[in-house]
Write an enzyme that holds these catalytic residues in place. Structure first.
Site, PDB file in Angstrom:
ATOM      1  N   SER A 200       1.049  -1.281  -0.094  1.00 27.77           N
ATOM      2  CA  SER A 200      -0.034   0.114   0.009  1.00 27.77           C
ATOM      3  C   SER A 200       0.920   1.327   0.151  1.00 27.77           C
ATOM      4  CB  SER A 200      -0.808   0.161   1.204  1.00 27.77           C
ATOM      5  OG  SER A 200      -0.197   0.421   2.070  1.00 27.77           O
ATOM      6  N   LYS A 201       0.210   2.376  -0.019  1.00 28.49           N
ATOM      7  CA  LYS A 201       1.239   3.736  -0.054  1.00 28.49           C
ATOM      8  C   LYS A 201       1.837   3.770   1.199  1.00 28.49           C
ATOM      9  CE  LYS A 201      -2.250   6.595  -2.560  1.00 28.49           C
ATOM     10  NZ  LYS A 201      -3.655   6.180  -2.218  1.00 28.49           N
TER      11      LYS A 201
END
Ligand code: GLU
Length: 409
Positions: A200-201
């Protein structure tokens, strides 16, 4: 005949995960002289993100993942309605407050042999419930439209992320209800961050457009992505797209989840930059400056500066950061001593009759020898920074007039 598709939903800008799926589908099609199909799955009107459809096209074009056929589900609503009627007639579907649900079997099991790892995946039907196939807004759900289209588009292999395994029993029961043949299911292990949780980010993962805008080369990104779950054997890491097409085989896709390592991407981009032909690198850098940085371009200066930078940069934007301090007016505040050095440099450089990097360096040496002036002071005077492109060569390229003008300012 191999026919594969990517079926992105325009609900966000594509990231490394769904773009890797696109790459594997593309490679599998090419490796088997098959067809690669793009199908926009835009039936979830609530989660639609307007700019994401454009981004899907932009990313595939940038990476050169060219498709042979293209479809959009919102253009095909009549087709789904027709198939709904068939299921209602056969008593496989029924109306439930404006929506239509599919009647799932409640006994027995639904199973298939997944192509990845050749393992059988089994679901107990008692766990399944009747699921919506057409919503009250008239649009089909992912599960319904996906199966109808895979059948009508004669998809031979459904290659997609592992997160769709739990939807597959629904798909299989739909195929059975219509009396259609199943495609081969190929569920790719999900990409994880270094802490082994879903990428994810938080892990520094970005959208593919972000990587492009930061100055990653498409060749490096493709190479990096292909190794997230596949390798051609041995320790080879640098592989061109042509070689990927030759070597790609689903049986070599790992069953274990790959780990995303941004350091490796940076390293790989540096490798591709260093091995690029100067002309290619120059045209990539020009494109980056004009279109991404939206800055002016002194073409001939850039052309001459790129070879000086080639071994010193990791991304195309690093070139910008190194070269632009020399090309743009800067407001640099100097100490009293630095100002004095600048003034004397001005005098010494202005009397040089041959403007060469050797001659410029000999002037620097005078200061460096007797007065122990450090190279970083010269950088500061010219750019405001303490290091950068090799200074005498850069000033030679910049020319005497521009160099003196900078000193004067
Ligand atoms: N629309 C789904 C997605 O967004 C497609 C999944 C599939 O390939 O079946 O990824």
């Amino acid at each position: 005949m191999v026919r594969v598709r990517i079926a992105p939903s325009p609900t966000g800008i594509p990231h490394i995960g769904n773009t890797r799926t696109a790459l594997y589908n593309f490679l599998f099609a090419k490796a088997n002289s098959g067809k690669f199909i793009l199908r926009i799955e835009d039936t979830d009107r609530v989660r639609l993100v307007p700019e994401s459809e454009k981004a899907i096209y932009e990313i595939l074009r940038w990476l050169g993942l060219n498709w042979d056929e293209e479809y959009k589900q919102s253009d095909r609503l009549e087709i789904y309605k027709k198939h709904l009627r068939e299921l209602v007639d056969k008593n496989f579907a029924y109306e439930d407050s404006g929506a239509f649900r599919f009647r799932m079997p409640k006994i027995g099991r639904t199973a298939w042999v997944d192509e990845i790892g050749k393992k059988e995946i089994i679901f107990d039907n008692s766990m399944q419930e009747d699921f919506v196939i057409i919503k009250s807004d008239g649009y089909p759900t992912y599960n319904f439209a996906n199966v109808i289209d895979d059948h009508l588009m004669q998809i031979s292999h459904a290659i997609r992320g592992e997160e769709f395994i739990s939807s597959t029993p629904k798909h299989i029961q739909l195929y059975n209800a219509f009396g259609w043949q199943l495609p081969t299911f190929v569920h790719l292990p999900v990409i994880l961050g270094p802490d082994k949780t879903k990428l994810s980010k938080r892990h520094g993962a970005k959208s593919v457009l972000d990587y492009r805008d930061e100055g990653y080369l498409k060749e490096a990104l493709l190479n990096f992505m292909v190794l997230l779950g596949w390798n051609p054997g041995g320790n080879r890491e640098i592989i061109s797209i042509e070689e990927m097409i030759k070597l790609f085989d689903l049986k070599d896709v790992n069953t274990a989840s790959p780990i995303f390592d941004v350091k490796k991407l940076e390293w790989m981009n540096g490798v591709y930059i260093r091995q690029a032909k100067p002309d290619e690198l120059i045209s990539n850098i020009k494109y980056q400056i004009l279109n991404i940085k939206k800055n002016y371009l002194d073409e001939s200066l850039i052309q001459k500066l790129v070879p000086l930078a080639q071994t010193r940069i990791t991304t195309l934007n690093d070139f910008y950061d190194l070269a632009f301090p020399f090309l743009e007016d800067q407001h640099i505040s100097l100490t009293k001593e630095e100002k004095e050095i600048a003034e004397r440099l001005y005098r010494e450089l202005s009397i040089l009759d041959k403007w060469s990097n050797e001659a410029i360096f000999s002037v620097f040496k005078k200061f460096m020898g007797s007065e122990k002036v450090k190279m970083s002071i010269f950088y500061k005077i010219f750019t405001g920074k303490t290091s950068g492109l090799p200074l005498p060569q850069t000033l030679e390229i910049l020319g005497k007039e521009k160099t003196l003008e900078r000193l004067k300012n």
